[in-house]
Design an enzyme around this catalytic site. Structure first.
Site, PDB file in Angstrom:
ATOM      1  N   SER A  22      65.198  64.062  47.601  1.00 51.42           N
ATOM      2  CA  SER A  22      63.761  63.951  47.408  1.00 51.42           C
ATOM      3  C   SER A  22      63.441  62.781  46.490  1.00 51.42           C
ATOM      4  CB  SER A  22      63.220  65.246  46.804  1.00 51.42           C
ATOM      5  OG  SER A  22      61.823  65.309  46.893  1.00 51.42           O
ATOM      6  N   ALA A  57      58.889  57.108  44.434  1.00 47.47           N
ATOM      7  CA  ALA A  57      57.527  56.657  44.702  1.00 47.47           C
ATOM      8  C   ALA A  57      57.431  55.167  44.422  1.00 47.47           C
ATOM      9  CB  ALA A  57      56.535  57.428  43.839  1.00 47.47           C
ATOM     10  N   GLN A  99      59.274  56.150  49.836  1.00 46.87           N
ATOM     11  CA  GLN A  99      58.016  56.871  49.654  1.00 46.87           C
ATOM     12  C   GLN A  99      56.964  55.869  49.179  1.00 46.87           C
ATOM     13  OE1 GLN A  99      56.961  59.620  46.249  1.00 46.87           O
ATOM     14  NE2 GLN A  99      57.312  61.174  47.830  1.00 46.87           N
ATOM     15  N   TYR A 182      48.012  62.378  43.105  1.00 45.66           N
ATOM     16  CA  TYR A 182      47.884  60.935  43.244  1.00 45.66           C
ATOM     17  C   TYR A 182      46.785  60.613  44.257  1.00 45.66           C
ATOM     18  CZ  TYR A 182      52.092  61.094  40.431  1.00 45.66           C
ATOM     19  OH  TYR A 182      52.976  61.361  39.418  1.00 45.66           O
ATOM     20  N   ARG A 230      54.169  63.682  52.352  1.00 45.27           N
ATOM     21  CA  ARG A 230      54.287  64.724  51.324  1.00 45.27           C
ATOM     22  C   ARG A 230      52.889  65.137  50.901  1.00 45.27           C
ATOM     23  NH1 ARG A 230      58.164  65.495  46.080  1.00 45.27           N
ATOM     24  NH2 ARG A 230      59.298  66.583  47.708  1.00 45.27           N
ATOM     25  N   LEU A 301      62.992  74.147  43.465  1.00 46.09           N
ATOM     26  CA  LEU A 301      63.999  75.025  42.871  1.00 46.09           C
ATOM     27  C   LEU A 301      64.943  75.618  43.918  1.00 46.09           C
ATOM     28  CD1 LEU A 301      62.002  76.839  40.035  1.00 46.09           C
ATOM     29  CD2 LEU A 301      63.481  74.832  39.893  1.00 46.09           C
TER      30      LEU A 301
END
Length: 356
Positions: A22, A57, A99, A182, A230, A301
Site C-alpha cells: 500500500s 502519494a 498513487q 485530501y 482509493r 490492520l
C-alpha cells in the site's frame, strides 16, 4: 493453491499473488525528487515477494504536496529516478504502481516526525492550500482558498500531465488518491464541500470532479492498463460520507473505467472516533464488491497470512493491501507462503536461506 498466492489478471497486468504494498508516505524527497531511499525502500518490498508495489502519494503539483518532503511528478525532471526504481521492481518480477495525489486543504504541513502541523503560507517553506470550500481542516489553522473554475481546470490538467509522465516512467498501475481528507475526498464529502455550483450540493455534483479526473486519467493512460481509486468508505461522523455513498460512487467509478476500489476510510474529520481493530475496514471492501461487482482491495490492520487468506477465501476482496506490516517485515510474502505451505520462488541471491 492458497487464495493469497493465486494469480490475478487486471487488464494487461498479471499479479503473481494478491499482496499489494500500500502507498505509504516517506516524506524523504527534496523538490519532489525520488532518491536512493525510495529505491531501497520500494525495491526491498519487491525483493520480498509482493505482487504490486505502489509508490507513495505522489503530488501532481507542487501545491498538491502534503509536506515539503513529498514525492512529485509535476515536472519532467522527476521521471529519471522513478524509471530506475520501476526498472528494479520489474527485475524482481513485481508490478509497479504510482498513487497520484493532491493534498487539498491538508497541504503545506511539516513532515510527520516533526509533528505534521500546518506551515502557514507566509512562513518559510509554506504555501497556500486549495480546497472545494474555504473551510480549514483543523480549528485555528489557515483556511484554504476555494477553487474557482480555472483552478479546477488546472487540477484536471495536472492529473493529465502526471499520468503522461507516469506512462513514460513505465508504471503498470495508477491509483488515484481520493481518500483520507485530501482534495478529491474533500470534494465528495458533504462536510468539506459547501459549494453551490455544479461541483457542490447534490451527490452527483460532489463526485463530479473525481469522475472528471478518472475520465482524464483513463483517456491519457489508455484502455490496456489498470486503474485503481482509493476512497474513504466512511468518515465515521454523523452527517458525513457513508458506506452507502461509497457503493453508489463505486458503481459510477466502474462505469468510468476504474478496475478496483481500494477501500480505506476516515481522514477528513479531525478527531473522528474510529473503532480500529484487526481487519476493521474489510467489511467496506466486501460491501462495495458485492454491491457493484467491481474488484476491491482490503486494507486496515491486516497483519497475518491467515487473516489475509480468510479475507480472500470469504470473497471479501480481490487484493490485500498491506502497509505497516510491510514496514515491519519487507519479506512478509515469503514468510506468508511458508505459513500457508505454499512454495514460492525466492530471489536467487536469498535461495540459500529459503524457509523449508
Amino acid at each position: 493453491m492458497t487464495q493469497l498466492f493465486s494469480p490475478l489478471t487486471i487488464r494487461n497486468a498479471t499479479f503473481k499473488n494478491r499482496i499489494v504494498v500500500s502507498s505509504m508516505c516517506m516524506y524523504s524527497s527534496t523538490d519532489g525528487f525520488a532518491n536512493d531511499w525510495h529505491l531501497v525502500h520500494l525495491g526491498s518490498r519487491a525483493v520480498g515477494g509482493a505482487a504490486l508495489i505502489i509508490q507513495e502519494a505522489t503530488a501532481v503539483s507542487a501545491e498538491g504536496r502534503i509536506s515539503p518532503g513529498d514525492l512529485g511528478i509535476w515536472k519532467d525532471e522527476h521521471v529519471g529516478k522513478l524509471q530506475q526504481i520501476v526498472s528494479f521492481i520489474h527485475d524482481q518480477n513485481a508490478l509497479a504502481g504510482i498513487q497520484l495525489a493532491h493534498a487539498g486543504r491538508k497541504a503545506s504541513c511539516k513532515v510527520s516526525w516533526e509533528g505534521g502541523a500546518q506551515i502557514p503560507s507566509i512562513a518559510p517553506g509554506g504555501w497556500t492550500s486549495v480546497a472545494p470550500s474555504d473551510i480549514p481542516f483543523a480549528k485555528g489553522t489557515e483556511a484554504p482558498v476555494a477553487l474557482d473554475e480555472a483552478g479546477i481546470e488546472k487540477i484536471r490538467c495536472d492529473f493529465r500531465l502526471a499520468t503522461k509522465r507516469a506512462a513514460r516512467v513505465g508504471y503498470d498501475v495508477i491509483e488515484i488518491h481520493a481518500a483520507h481528507g485530501y482534495l478529491l475526498h474533500e470534494f465528495y464529502s458533504p462536510l468539506s464541500n459547501k459549494r453551490s455550483d455544479r461541483y457542490g450540493g447534490s451527490f452527483d455534483n460532489r463526485v463530479r470532479l473525481l469522475l472528471e479526473v478518472v475520465q482524464t486519467v483513463r483517456l491519457e493512460w489508455g484502455d490496456e492498463k489498470a486503474l485503481f481509486v482509493r476512497i474513504s468508505s466512511t468518515e465515521w461522523t454523523d452527517g458525513g460520507w457513508t458506506i452507502e455513498d461509497s457503493v453508489k460512487l463505486s458503481q459510477l467509478l466502474k462505469e468510468f473505467g476504474v478496475d478496483l476500489v481500494d477501500a480505506s476510510s476516515g481522514g477528513n474529520v479531525q478527531g473522528a472516533i474510529i473503532p480500529t481493530a484487526p481487519g476493521y475496514q474489510v467489511n467496506f471492501a466486501e460491501a462495495i464488491r458485492k454491491g457493484t461487482g467491481i474488484k476491491t482491495g482490503a486494507v486496515g490492520l491486516i497483519t497475518s497470512a491467515e487473516q489475509a487468506e480468510e479475507v480472500l477465501s470469504n470473497d471479501n476482496a480481490d487484493l490485500i493491501f498491506l502497509a505497516r506490516e510491510l514496514l515491519r517485515d519487507p519479506y512478509f510474502p515469503l514468510h506468508a507462503a511458508k505459513k500457508l505451505q505454499h512454495d514460492v520462488v525466492w530471489p536467487v541471491q536469498y535461495e540459500r536461506a529459503k524457509l523449508k
